[in-house]
Motif scaffolding. Structure first.
Motif, PDB file in Angstrom:
ATOM      1  N   VAL A  48       9.495 -27.659 -16.498  1.00 29.95           N
ATOM      2  CA  VAL A  48       9.056 -28.556 -17.569  1.00 29.95           C
ATOM      3  C   VAL A  48       8.133 -29.587 -16.933  1.00 29.95           C
ATOM      4  CG1 VAL A  48       9.745 -30.206 -19.329  1.00 29.95           C
ATOM      5  CG2 VAL A  48      11.163 -28.194 -18.897  1.00 29.95           C
ATOM      6  N   LYS A  49       6.854 -29.495 -17.251  1.00 33.03           N
ATOM      7  CA  LYS A  49       5.849 -30.396 -16.679  1.00 33.03           C
ATOM      8  C   LYS A  49       5.465 -31.434 -17.726  1.00 33.03           C
ATOM      9  CE  LYS A  49       3.878 -26.745 -13.772  1.00 33.03           C
ATOM     10  NZ  LYS A  49       2.648 -25.967 -13.441  1.00 33.03           N
ATOM     11  N   ARG A  50       5.481 -32.699 -17.308  1.00 35.84           N
ATOM     12  CA  ARG A  50       5.184 -33.774 -18.249  1.00 35.84           C
ATOM     13  C   ARG A  50       4.194 -34.759 -17.649  1.00 35.84           C
ATOM     14  NH1 ARG A  50       9.729 -36.139 -21.894  1.00 35.84           N
ATOM     15  NH2 ARG A  50       7.922 -36.016 -23.252  1.00 35.84           N
ATOM     16  N   GLN A  63       1.854 -31.499 -21.791  1.00 33.60           N
ATOM     17  CA  GLN A  63       3.217 -31.224 -21.359  1.00 33.60           C
ATOM     18  C   GLN A  63       3.506 -29.740 -21.604  1.00 33.60           C
ATOM     19  OE1 GLN A  63       5.230 -34.285 -23.511  1.00 33.60           O
ATOM     20  NE2 GLN A  63       5.004 -33.308 -25.497  1.00 33.60           N
ATOM     21  N   GLU A  64       4.321 -29.160 -20.743  1.00 35.40           N
ATOM     22  CA  GLU A  64       4.449 -27.709 -20.747  1.00 35.40           C
ATOM     23  C   GLU A  64       5.848 -27.288 -20.306  1.00 35.40           C
ATOM     24  OE1 GLU A  64       1.587 -24.174 -19.111  1.00 35.40           O
ATOM     25  OE2 GLU A  64       2.279 -25.623 -17.614  1.00 35.40           O
ATOM     26  N   THR A  87      18.194 -28.552 -10.533  1.00 35.45           N
ATOM     27  CA  THR A  87      16.959 -29.144 -11.033  1.00 35.45           C
ATOM     28  C   THR A  87      16.432 -30.134 -10.011  1.00 35.45           C
ATOM     29  OG1 THR A  87      17.617 -28.921 -13.348  1.00 35.45           O
ATOM     30  CG2 THR A  87      15.914 -30.533 -12.855  1.00 35.45           C
ATOM     31  N   SER A  88      15.147 -30.043  -9.707  1.00 32.98           N
ATOM     32  CA  SER A  88      14.531 -30.954  -8.744  1.00 32.98           C
ATOM     33  C   SER A  88      13.250 -31.537  -9.325  1.00 32.98           C
ATOM     34  CB  SER A  88      14.227 -30.232  -7.429  1.00 32.98           C
ATOM     35  OG  SER A  88      13.354 -29.141  -7.642  1.00 32.98           O
ATOM     36  N   ALA A  89      12.903 -32.740  -8.882  1.00 33.43           N
ATOM     37  CA  ALA A  89      11.689 -33.400  -9.358  1.00 33.43           C
ATOM     38  C   ALA A  89      11.277 -34.487  -8.384  1.00 33.43           C
ATOM     39  CB  ALA A  89      11.900 -34.005 -10.741  1.00 33.43           C
ATOM     40  N   THR A 136       2.197 -41.214 -14.987  1.00 37.02           N
ATOM     41  CA  THR A 136       3.274 -40.504 -14.312  1.00 37.02           C
ATOM     42  C   THR A 136       3.121 -39.015 -14.575  1.00 37.02           C
ATOM     43  OG1 THR A 136       4.806 -42.354 -14.564  1.00 37.02           O
ATOM     44  CG2 THR A 136       5.763 -40.212 -14.075  1.00 37.02           C
ATOM     45  N   ARG A 137       3.145 -38.244 -13.511  1.00 39.66           N
ATOM     46  CA  ARG A 137       3.106 -36.783 -13.606  1.00 39.66           C
ATOM     47  C   ARG A 137       4.335 -36.236 -12.892  1.00 39.66           C
ATOM     48  NH1 ARG A 137      -1.974 -38.756 -12.733  1.00 39.66           N
ATOM     49  NH2 ARG A 137      -3.616 -38.043 -14.160  1.00 39.66           N
ATOM     50  N   VAL A 138       5.053 -35.346 -13.577  1.00 38.90           N
ATOM     51  CA  VAL A 138       6.290 -34.849 -12.992  1.00 38.90           C
ATOM     52  C   VAL A 138       6.546 -33.427 -13.473  1.00 38.90           C
ATOM     53  CG1 VAL A 138       7.672 -35.836 -14.864  1.00 38.90           C
ATOM     54  CG2 VAL A 138       8.768 -35.319 -12.678  1.00 38.90           C
ATOM     55  N   ALA A 139       7.131 -32.619 -12.604  1.00 43.73           N
ATOM     56  CA  ALA A 139       7.575 -31.271 -12.947  1.00 43.73           C
ATOM     57  C   ALA A 139       9.059 -31.161 -12.633  1.00 43.73           C
ATOM     58  CB  ALA A 139       6.780 -30.221 -12.169  1.00 43.73           C
TER      59      ALA A 139
END
Length: 687
Positions: free
Chosen positions: A297-299, A267-268, A348-350, A316-319
């Motif tokens: 924020v990447k998780r 995560q970053e 904010t978008s994801a 699950t991968r999301v930014a």
């Protein structure tokens, strides 16, 4: 002529209290409470700050751990890394988290966004307890926490600030360094912190899956165009790897799975900011600060099968990408009258990418795409004005803000739903507070404030398992919640004694939470048969109330020896069900002593007394919240200081007490224990 604190603040100077706390102690200042440097004793609100020395003494790796034990503050955790701060019983989405004044926007299905805030590099951590929506917009119902990282400063030459920390409980090692190089009009700051944390030891043995790796890097360049104008560029990156959340472990009916545990391989958080600052001049100066930023924020949130299958059964991968603009100005309309105004806009978008077994009836099947929502976004625009006035010994602070928050997604769920996914809300926030100096040791204040919070992306659009072991179902039409608080307090300070105390009552209307509907026909319909036994639906409750007391003080018994005490009590009530509000912190009393025993040596000890928490939700929680036993812990430490160098040796949880905080997440009765006895060694130095 002595200028008033508001005039000093506008001119970029710190106001000195009457008098200073001790011969070698600077006044307690906070930037977060008013938006500019202000003396706590002049601020009609409950504020809190930890300096860099405080943070190094506590050897905390994340914000939640650093704030543990402070009055009005608590910690909700699901792992060693996932330690989220709680303010006056409100947590996660009800507390605005900031790094250098910029919001950290992302959903929190597991872990803690507060752990992405590069704490080992921080210069200070500041908190405002109570609604702070006037300055910080949607979400600041409980308050705001701001981690302030180092600025590049215009000190000619090159300087280094270093720290090394090790603890025996996790055999964790952390190395931190900050370099500053400057000339007359240019300054460059670079910093890095590397952490390698192992599984920690509890009194009953090692707690598996509590180790992780964490790295932070920061940089800033400042250029003074002239005496009034300045440009800056700032970069931040924080990365965590191999983080597990033992508090998320829950049973699974399939024999190949047996139980599942959430973990995050990586995560970053990455932030890039450009800014402009203008320092005003003349009799009525105007200070201006403008900034534009992008934060990602990447998780990765994976669910691991602990049984014979021994692989991830959900990925699950999301930014979360946030673009924002902040503009603020302070105008000294009169030496005793400072007006602040500004605008904040962010988007904010994801689009999470999720893989689940297909078909889902057999978790051993290959994983296929089943995204929870597509192109989710939340946009916010806030406008505010704040007036800081002084009438002799009376200080008055008032503010008003309007926010427009709009949420929307292209589709939700699988099969996808595309209708009724947009909602737009307008929200008003405000505050009116006053403080009066009867004497240096007697400064009563009153504060009436209103905050608001619109639903965040996860609450609106996502249906998925969460860190507490439940499957949550989102609600795109969730209404904003509003909080109204009345707070009465006293503050005071002399060279030998200082204290703060406050009582408050907060009413929250349309409270947003997850309602446990496990085992019902509705749970089968909206969570699916596989999740029906642990299912929560996102809802608005009619009304909840929070009432509390906070008190803290320090007394210099004899020269160089300080006694301290802190008390925190909060009572939450679910007015709809006439029962205690779900997951309220336990009552806590902290007692401490710190004394200089030699010219270069100080010793200290802290006793933490936490009361049994048996005020638990029964109807609302449907048996998922159990009482937590009370406990007491003792920490002792010794610190050696010579010039710009110090070494601290401390023993935390000296008696190796077995316990867990009431707000520890996990299946009831199976919460992970807190670390046991730990030897901490910290070195810090400046060159």
């Amino acid at each position: 002529m002595k200028l008033h604190p508001v005039a000093l603040a506008c001119l970029g100077m710190a106001a000195s209290p009457t008098p200073v706390l001790a011969a070698d102690t600077l006044p307690a200042l906070s930037v977060t409470a008013k938006g500019y440097a202000a003396d706590d004793m002049e601020t009609p609100a409950a504020t809190f700050a930890l300096s860099r020395d405080d943070l190094q003494q506590r050897a905390a790796g994340n914000v939640g751990d650093a704030l543990r034990g402070e009055p009005g503050l608590a910690v909700s955790g699901d792992s060693a890394q996932g330690q989220n701060p709680v303010i006056r019983g409100l947590k996660k989405e009800s507390v605005v988290l900031l790094v250098d004044g910029i919001r950290v926007n992302a959903a929190q299905p597991a872990g803690a966004i507060a752990s992405f805030m590069s704490l080992p590099l921080a210069e200070s951590v500041e908190a405002v307890r109570g609604p702070a929506s006037v300055l910080y917009g949607s979400g600041a119902l409980g308050g705001a926490i701001n981690v302030r990282l180092p600025d590049a400063h215009f000190a000619p030459g090159v300087g280094f600030d270093t720290a090394l920390a090790w603890n025996s409980a996790s055999r964790g090692l952390r190395a931190t360094g900050v370099m500053n190089e400057a000339g007359a009009d240019q300054a460059l700051m670079l910093g890095a912190s590397l952490s390698r944390i192992g599984d920690y030891d509890a009194p009953d043995g090692r707690v598996a899956r509590t180790g992780y790796d964490s790295d932070s890097f920061i940089g800033q360049y400042r250029f003074r165009v002239d005496a009034a104008n300045e440009l800056r560029v700032s970069l931040q990156q924080h990365t965590d790897e191999d983080v597990w959340y033992p508090g998320s472990t829950k049973p699974h009916p399939h024999p190949l799975v047996q139980s599942t545990t959430v973990h995050s391989p990586r995560q970053e958080r990455v932030l890039a900011e450009v800014g402009y600052r203008r320092k005003g001049s003349g009799e009525t100066p105007v200070n201006v600060d403008l900034r534009a930023y992008r934060q990602e924020v990447k998780r990765e949130i994976f669910s691991y099968a602990d049984g014979p299958l021994a692989r991830d059964i959900a990925e699950t991968r999301v930014a979360f990408v946030t673009d924002g603009i902040d503009a603020r100005a302070d105008w000294l309309a009169h030496p005793l009258h400072l007006v602040s105004f500004g605008a904040n806009a962010w988007r904010t978008s994801a689009s999470p990418e999720r893989l689940l077994p297909a078909p889902a009836t057999n978790p051993a099947n290959p994983l296929g795409r089943s995204d929870p929502f597509t192109n989710g976004r939340i946009e916010a625009l806030g406008l505010y004005v704040q007036d800081d006035m002084r009438f002799g010994k009376l200080g008055v602070l008032g503010g008003l803000r309007h926010d427009t928050v709009e949420g929307e997604a292209d589709s939700v769920g699988s099969p996808p739903v595309t209708q009724n996914l947009a909602r737009r809300d307008g929200m008003w926030s405000g505050s009116l507070a006053a403080i009066y100096e009867v004497a240096p040791l007697l400064r009563p204040y009153a504060n009436l404030s209103r905050g608001a919070r619109a639903g965040e992306m996860r609450e609106r659009f996502e249906s998925s398992p969460r860190g507490d072991g439940f499957f949550y179902v989102g609600n795109p039409q969730i209404e904003p919640e509003t909080a109204t608080q009345i707070e009465l307090g006293l503050k005071g300070a002399t060279t030998r004694f200082d204290y703060r105390m406050a009582v408050y009552r907060t009413r929250i209307d349309d409270y947003i939470t997850g309602l446990d509907i496990s085992g019902t026909a509705e749970a089968v319909a909206i969570c699916g048969p596989a999740n029906a036994t642990a299912c929560k639906r996102t809802v608005n409750l009619g009304q909840v109330t929070l009432e509390g007391l906070e008190a803290e003080g320090r007394w210099q018994l004899v020269d160089g020896h300080w006694l301290s005490a802190g008390l925190s009590m909060v009572r939450g009530t679910n007015e709809d069900l006439d029962e205690p509000l779900f997951q309220m912190p336990a009552d806590e009393l902290d007692l401490g002593w710190e004394g200089r025993v030699a010219p270069e040596w100080t010793l200290d000890t802290t006793l933490r007394l936490v009361r049994r928490q048996d005020r638990v939700a029964t109807v609302f929680a449907r048996g998922s919240e159990d009482p937590t036993a009370g406990f007491a812990t003792v920490d002792v430490g010794a610190t050696w200081r010579r010039g710009k160098h110090s070494v601290r040796v401390a023993m935390r949880n000296l008696a190796d007490k077995a316990y867990h905080e009431h707000l520890t997440e996990g299946v009831s009765g199976q919460e992970i224990p807190a670390p046991g006895r730990s030897l901490d060694v910290v070195y810090s130095g400046k060159f």
